[in-house]
Design an enzyme around this catalytic site. Structure first.
Site, PDB file in Angstrom:
ATOM      1  N   CYS A  93      38.070   3.938  43.636  1.00 46.00           N
ATOM      2  CA  CYS A  93      37.494   4.650  42.499  1.00 46.00           C
ATOM      3  C   CYS A  93      38.505   4.758  41.359  1.00 46.00           C
ATOM      4  O   CYS A  93      39.400   5.606  41.379  1.00 46.00           O
ATOM      5  CB  CYS A  93      37.035   6.042  42.944  1.00 46.00           C
ATOM      6  SG  CYS A  93      36.381   7.023  41.588  1.00 46.00           S
ATOM      7  N   CYS A 145      38.497   8.112  39.516  1.00 48.14           N
ATOM      8  CA  CYS A 145      39.141   9.218  40.238  1.00 48.14           C
ATOM      9  C   CYS A 145      40.664   9.077  40.191  1.00 48.14           C
ATOM     10  O   CYS A 145      41.377  10.061  40.037  1.00 48.14           O
ATOM     11  CB  CYS A 145      38.717   9.243  41.709  1.00 48.14           C
ATOM     12  SG  CYS A 145      36.984   8.937  41.983  1.00 48.14           S
ATOM     13  N   ASP A 146      41.168   7.862  40.359  1.00 49.52           N
ATOM     14  CA  ASP A 146      42.604   7.698  40.634  1.00 49.52           C
ATOM     15  C   ASP A 146      43.395   6.961  39.554  1.00 49.52           C
ATOM     16  O   ASP A 146      44.624   6.937  39.610  1.00 49.52           O
ATOM     17  CB  ASP A 146      42.782   6.944  41.966  1.00 49.52           C
ATOM     18  CG  ASP A 146      42.156   7.705  43.119  1.00 49.52           C
ATOM     19  OD1 ASP A 146      42.116   8.945  43.043  1.00 49.52           O
ATOM     20  OD2 ASP A 146      41.695   7.069  44.085  1.00 49.52           O
TER      21      ASP A 146
END
Ligand code: NAP
Length: 351
Positions: A155, A158-159
């Protein structure tokens, strides 16, 4: 495929023995809280079905991990995935849907109305819409699982932020890999795309952007053999499938985008699947069991688009509404017939 033959004889199962636990009756249960499930909840709510949405542990589905959606209609300047999911949820709640963080453990399709069990409750419902989505596929190479959360990610939204000014590898050549790879160039010093062939599967516009981006590099015809690292990821070893040569690509983050696997564990063996493992639906979102519908990525191997997930969610809810109304009509007919039979004077009574 246009139509699927409905295979369950509802009349046979209506008389099935009642389960003993405390049961909560709901007209319509929607499993999954991504765009498909939430849109189904709007339509189910507007149809006065007071749908119960079992969200699982997370809200918003895969869409919620998208930093910016540029192609969802109505948002000319793009919209954040979580913001969109929250807005759809608000709309559903406004029309009477109830959203709960409950994980479904079992669907009992051998009785009708169907039983849906979660860790905390047992529900009985006339119709179910499955919107359980899909999960990222893994490479299955040494080091991949070991370094999840320590350099291996699925992701970018997200990261990605954790990799400011650091080198990243993206694995895959489809829309996701290139889309997310481009997003990662905002943070990374360099994004190396490792693809197993020498042409990308991604659409032309994405390819054009990727080839024009000075931070993007490509390693063609190469397959990942191992994710390398100590405490965290330090790189990957890839093998060129034409020359058989191996090389190590240093990287602090490995983002894997090699497609998705539908989440079908709940209905495994209960509903028919397509050859590639998605829930088989017809054009009206019906599965092979009456009153059970599927929408969104769990039944869509082709598009994986939020707008399509939302559209199929709406269609599934409209079908569910029709189905429930038909069940109601049949039950009333049966009751009326029974009452007529009871009140009819037979010749024996007159003697
Ligand atoms: P996809 O189109 O199936 O692409 C998967 C990619 O991973 C392919 O390039 C494939 O290689 C590669 N791959 C598969 N297994 C592999 C393995 N074991 N090792 C190495 N590489 C492997 O999946 P996706 O990119 O996630 O897209 C799925 C759907 O969502 C598509 O319909 C796509 O159009 C849509 N989508 C659209 C957008 C957008 O429009 N912005 C964004 C995301 C997703 P090969 O090419 O050699 O098969």
């Amino acid at each position: 495929m246009d139509e699927i033959t409905l295979s369950l004889n509802l009349a046979d199962t209506e008389s099935a023995e009642e389960p003993k636990e405390r049961i909560i009756d709901r007209e319509l249960i929607i499993i999954g809280g991504g765009p498909a499930g939430l849109t189904a909840a709007i339509y189910g709510g507007r149809a006065q079905l007071k749908p119960l949405v079992l969200l699982g542990q997370a809200f918003g589905g895969q869409a919620a991990t998208s930093n910016e959606m540029e192609n969802y209609p109505g948002f000319a300047d793009g919209i954040n995935g979580m913001a969109l999911a929250e807005s759809i949820a608000k709309q559903a709640i406004k029309f009477g849907a109830e959203l709960v963080y409950e994980v479904v453990t079992e669907i009992d399709e051998t009785v009708y109305p169907y039983i849906v069990r979660t860790y905390g409750a047992t529900y009985r419902t006339k119709a179910i819409i499955l919107c359980t989505g899909a999960a990222p596929r893994k490479l299955g190479v040494p080091g991949e699982s070991q370094f999840i959360g320590r350099g291996v990610s699925f992701c970018a939204t997200c990261d990605g932020y954790f990799y400011r000014d650091r080198p990243i590898v993206v694995v895959g050549g489809g829309d996701s890999a290139i889309d997310e790879g481009l997003y990662l160039t905002r943070f990374a010093s360099k994004v190396t795309v490792v693809h197993r062939r020498d042409t990308l599967r991604a659409n032309a516009l994405l390819q054009q952007r990727a080839f024009a981006n000075p931070k993007m590099e490509f390693v063609w015809d190469s397959e990942v053999e191992e994710v390398l690292g100590d405490d965290t990821v330090t790189g990957i070893r890839v093998r060129n499938n034409k020359t058989d040569e191996t090389q190590v690509i240093p990287a602090d983050g490995i983002f894997v985008y090699i497609g998705f696997r539908p989440n079908v564990a709940l209905i495994d063996g209960k509903l028919e699947l397509t050859p590639d493992g998605y829930i088989l639906t017809d054009k009206r979102q019906r599965t092979t069991l009456p009153g059970i519908y599927a929408a969104g990525d769990v039944q869509d191997p082709n598009f994986r688009q939020t707008v399509i997930a939302a559209g199929t969610g709406a269609a599934a809810a409209m079908e569910a509404e029709r189905f429930i109304a038909e069940q109601q009509y049949q039950a009333e007919e049966k009751a009326a017939q029974a009452a007529t039979t009871q009140n009819t004077v037979s010749p024996e009574h007159l003697q």
